[in-house]
Design an enzyme around this catalytic site. Structure first.
Site: not given
Ligand code: NAD
Ligand code: UDX
Length: 459
Positions: A162, A217, A273
């Site tokens: 995502e 990612k 993150c």
């Protein structure tokens, strides 16, 4: 393969908004989001939409449209897995706090638990989708667990990381730059492509092999964080040379090879993150013996730590080398505007450094609770919880925060801070009235004109 029922394990900042948008866009698919945290599920089911556990502009409207129609929140993990054709794993993958790889590697215990639970609860074939951010080659471990359960059902594993950013999650999900799907089984990949193609232009849905998808990612987050650390490194040089970091950013950002986004100097990046994913990348590189690669990316974190520390140091130095017993008002605690998320927020580390100097900190953030502020400080373990409560208070009025403060520190770029009555704020502060702007939010000479002593990052 037509998907009619989706289960998502993990109702957090990613699972909640992502699945709500899938449900909104695909009324023909039933989406059930499950979590072991019953309180969180109750909050997702709250009839008062202002009490959803995640604050995101536009999210309440999406939930209002789909919830109860084809979007459900539940604690019945096994039941939702059993009824689903496709299971998304969207649980947390924090940095390990124990054992081998402590402080660096991603902790995959929640992922493994999910895999074992899926294996135990599944009575029909399923597509399993990695939505969490994972180290490259995690799908191999998932496969091994799922394929050795012995109950005869088969699983296809896809990677679908995502890319939403908090604060803009709904617009990012409605109009993504791209959707990335990695997988080996063409039919399974197509099934997920078909879901996104309901609202995302087909050319924006990229398909790759599993490992490229997983690694992309971590790489995307490393590149983004690197841009912030790069401009922050230049901000320090600007402060010494008379250059202005916003002007430098504009000058370089007009080069189409560099581009204008993600060049805003700040007190340091935060969020759940960037740091976690770079540390993980460093750990992976090192585990393959790639010391130079590891060292290269490690510098992005070092620069970020330095930026937070030097912001705090500058406050102490400017306030005549002591903040002991002085009141410092913090405007903002969230790691960026438009979110209630505080994970790894720069504010936590700047506060910790100032508390070591015995400052009194008074915090105002429009979306963060006092409970959260104390939890963040207690989690660091620097001092006793009682001490944190003695030195820090949290208020729900920014003018109360500024009352008799020696300095104001802007930690988050909330729009409302710009519109305050700064004359009123100054009138109630100690003099000289200092403002340390970690976001360059108020850098338009207005505060200097009002008689504040104003410092901004990179000026
Ligand atoms: P989060 O902590 O907000 O949510 C994770 C949820 O999973 C929690 O509510 C937890 O209770 C639940 N959970 C954990 N184990 C479970 C289990 N076995 N069964 C059921 N529920 C379980 O985390 P998040 O921010 O949503 O992140 C999830 C993943 O997405 C992480 O891998 C993260 O790196 C990645 N990611 C996050 C963002 C972001 O902006 N936050 C963006 C992209 C990717
Ligand atoms: C990030 C990635 O952008 C997203 O694609 C990924 O899915 C999750 O991680 P997020 O952490 O939610 O998203 O927010 P982001 O907008 O990337 O900001 C991260 C931090 O960097 C914030 O603290 C922000 O204030 C800071 N930042 C960002 C800057 O200091 N300057 C910038 O120019 C951009």
């Amino acid at each position: 393969m037509e998907v009619k029922n989706i289960c998502c394990i993990g109702a957090g900042y990613v699972g909640g908004p992502t699945m709500s948008v899938i449900a909104q866009q695909c009324p023909h698919i039933t989406v059930t989001i499950v979590d072991i945290n019953a309180e969180r599920i109750a909050a997702w089911n709250d009839s008062d939409l202002s009490r959803l556990p995640v604050y995101e502009p536009g999210l309440a409207e999406v939930v209002a449209e789909a919830r109860g129609r084809n979007l459900f929140f539940s604690t019945d993990v096994d039941g939702a897995i059993a009824g689903a054709d496709m299971v998304f794993i969207s649980v947390n993958t924090p940095t390990k706090t124990y054992g081998k790889g402590k402080g660096m590697a991603a902790d995959l215990k929640y992922i493994e638990l999910c895999a074992r639970q899926i294996a135990a609860a599944a009575t029909s074939d399923k597509i399993i989708v990695e939505k969490s951010t994972l180290p490259v080659r995690t799908a191999e471990a998932l496969k091994s667990i799922l394929h050795n359960t012995g109950n005869g059902v088969s699983f296809h594993i896809l990677s679908n990381p995502e890319f939403l950013a908090e604060g803009t999650a709904i617009q990012d999900l409605h109009r993504p730059d791209r959707v990335l799907i990695g997988g080996e089984n063409a039919e399974a990949v197509q099934a997920l492509v078909d879901i996104y193609a309901t609202w995302v232009p087909r050319e924006r849905v990229l398909t790759t092999n599993l490992w490229s998808s997983e690694l992309s990612k971590l790489t995307a987050n490393a590149f983004l964080a690197q841009r912030v650390s790069s401009i922050n490194a230049i901000s320090e040089l600007c402060e010494r040379t008379g250059a202005n970091v916003d002007e430098v950013a504009r000058a370089i950002g007009t080069d189409s090879r560099i581009g204008p986004k993600f060049l805003k100097a700040s007190v340091g990046f935060g969020g759940s993150c960037f740091q976690k994913d770079i540390l993980n990348l460093v750990y992976i590189a090192r585990s393959y013996g790639l010391e130079e690669v590891a060292h290269y990316w490690e510098q992005v974190i070092s620069m970020n730590d330095h930026q937070k520390q030097r912001f705090a140091d500058n406050i102490v130095q400017t306030l005549y080398n002591t903040v002991s017993g002085k009141k410092i008002a913090f405007l903002g605690w969230a790691f960026k505007k438009d979110t209630n998320d505080t994970r790894e927020s720069a504010a936590i580390y700047v506060a910790d450094a100032l508390l070591n100097e015995e400052a009194n900190i008074i915090v105002y953030d429009p979306k963060v609770s006092a409970e959260q502020v104390y939890a963040d400080l207690d989690y660091l373990g620097t001092r006793a919880p009682k001490e944190n409560r003695r030195l820090v208070s949290v208020v729900d009025d920014p003018y109360d925060a500024a009352e008799r403060a020696h300095a104001i520190a802007v930690l988050t770029e909330w729009d409302e801070f710009r519109d305050y009555d700064w004359q009123r704020i100054k009138d109630h502060m100690m003099k000289p009235a200092f403002v340390f702007d970690g976001r360059k939010l108020l850098a338009d000479n207005r505060l200097a004109d009002l008689g504040f002593t104003y410092y901004a990052i990179g000026e």
